[in-house]
Design a protein around this motif. Structure first.
Motif, PDB file in Angstrom:
ATOM      1  N   SER A  66       4.965 -17.635  -2.302  1.00  0.00           N
ATOM      2  CA  SER A  66       4.262 -16.810  -3.290  1.00  0.00           C
ATOM      3  C   SER A  66       5.278 -15.861  -3.925  1.00  0.00           C
ATOM      4  O   SER A  66       6.111 -15.282  -3.226  1.00  0.00           O
TER       5      SER A  66
ATOM      6  N   MET B  50       4.129  -6.713  -1.346  1.00  0.00           N
ATOM      7  CA  MET B  50       2.782  -6.867  -0.798  1.00  0.00           C
ATOM      8  C   MET B  50       1.945  -7.838  -1.636  1.00  0.00           C
ATOM      9  O   MET B  50       1.142  -8.597  -1.100  1.00  0.00           O
ATOM     10  N   ARG B  51       2.160  -7.818  -2.964  1.00  0.00           N
ATOM     11  CA  ARG B  51       1.478  -8.803  -3.828  1.00  0.00           C
ATOM     12  C   ARG B  51       1.909 -10.221  -3.451  1.00  0.00           C
ATOM     13  O   ARG B  51       1.083 -11.143  -3.441  1.00  0.00           O
TER      14      ARG B  51
ATOM     15  N   ASP C 160       0.214 -11.200  -0.237  1.00  0.00           N
ATOM     16  CA  ASP C 160      -1.216 -11.460  -0.485  1.00  0.00           C
ATOM     17  C   ASP C 160      -1.449 -12.785  -1.208  1.00  0.00           C
ATOM     18  O   ASP C 160      -2.541 -13.339  -1.139  1.00  0.00           O
ATOM     19  N   GLY C 161      -0.435 -13.268  -1.920  1.00  0.00           N
ATOM     20  CA  GLY C 161      -0.588 -14.492  -2.706  1.00  0.00           C
ATOM     21  C   GLY C 161      -0.334 -15.786  -1.940  1.00  0.00           C
ATOM     22  O   GLY C 161      -0.491 -16.878  -2.487  1.00  0.00           O
TER      23      GLY C 161
ATOM     24  N   PRO D 133      -2.898 -16.442   4.924  1.00  0.00           N
ATOM     25  CA  PRO D 133      -2.226 -15.191   5.259  1.00  0.00           C
ATOM     26  C   PRO D 133      -1.292 -15.363   6.447  1.00  0.00           C
ATOM     27  O   PRO D 133      -1.629 -16.068   7.408  1.00  0.00           O
TER      28      PRO D 133
ATOM     29  N   CYS E 264       5.355 -10.460   9.386  1.00  0.00           N
ATOM     30  CA  CYS E 264       6.265 -10.424   8.234  1.00  0.00           C
ATOM     31  C   CYS E 264       7.642  -9.926   8.642  1.00  0.00           C
ATOM     32  O   CYS E 264       7.768  -8.920   9.352  1.00  0.00           O
TER      33      CYS E 264
ATOM     34  N   GLU F  36       1.727   0.016   2.732  1.00  0.00           N
ATOM     35  CA  GLU F  36       0.396  -0.608   2.585  1.00  0.00           C
ATOM     36  C   GLU F  36       0.154  -1.727   3.574  1.00  0.00           C
ATOM     37  O   GLU F  36      -0.961  -2.189   3.703  1.00  0.00           O
ATOM     38  N   THR F  37       1.205  -2.238   4.204  1.00  0.00           N
ATOM     39  CA  THR F  37       0.992  -3.455   4.980  1.00  0.00           C
ATOM     40  C   THR F  37       0.123  -3.184   6.205  1.00  0.00           C
ATOM     41  O   THR F  37       0.271  -2.171   6.880  1.00  0.00           O
TER      42      THR F  37
END
Length: 204
Positions: A75, A98-99, A102-103, A107, A111, A121-122
């Protein structure tokens, strides 16, 4: 130092199975987005020759880009010039990362993130790996995907805004780019929060 699968193996030993390598390119340029990629490799089908994208030739990156797309969950995402100017380049690169995560089609459960910070944000278990693109094959793969994709973006922008040399400098502040900024002015794709651009905007 060449990247290997040891970070991934350590995560697997803890019970994680979908391990994403995450990296971004384009923190330094004066123009264009910051681009991130997340890649989940299949341990049985890791392409040969993965490395930090900066250490690979254009041709080798293109070849690996195609191979990674064939065998991995990939992604790619961006944070825009507006987002870079609104937040700052570090936050924007984390937003892009993060985008990208998410893509992914499915999932990840862990990471591996290039650099010394995990994006705030993760919510996923994550590990920051300093110089990760030269140490982890998953992060290397992400660096290649992000670099090739961002280069294409800059080639396209170069056609819309000739004269800045983006087709060769990719938005970095090369000599020719700096003199074009002085002569041709600032485009909508320039990062206004970056000092050289900011100074030109305010020199009048």
């Amino acid at each position: 130092m060449t990247p290997d699968y040891s970070f991934e193996t350590a995560a697997r030993a803890k019970g994680y199975t979908r391990i994403a390598g995450v990296d971004e390119v384009g923190r330094g340029p004066l123009a264009g987005p910051v681009t991130a990629a997340a890649v989940v490799l299949d341990p049985a089908r890791i392409p040969e020759g993965l490395n930090d994208s900066k250490k690979l030739s254009f041709k080798k990156r293109e070849l690996l880009y195609a191979q990674i797309l064939e065998v991995a969950d990939v992604s790619i995402a961006h944070a825009s010039v507006e987002e870079i100017d609104e937040h700052n380049i570090l936050r924007a690169s984390h937003i892009a990362m993060m985008r990208a995560v998410d893509g992914l089609k499915s999932p990840p459960d862990y990471c591996l993130i290039d650099g010394n910070l995990v994006p705030r944000e993760t919510t996923l278990p994550s590990e920051a790996v300093v110089k990760g693109d030269a140490r982890s094959v998953s992060i290397s793969a992400a660096s290649i995907m992000a670099k090739v994709c961002r280069d294409y973006v800059m080639l396209s922008l170069a056609q819309q805004h000739p004269g800045y040399g983006w087709e060769t400098n990719m938005g970095y502040g090369s000599k020719s780019h700096m003199s074009a900024l002085q002569e041709l002015g600032v485009t909508p794709h320039h990062r206004r929060s970056f000092k050289p651009v900011h100074n030109i905007l305010w020199q009048d």
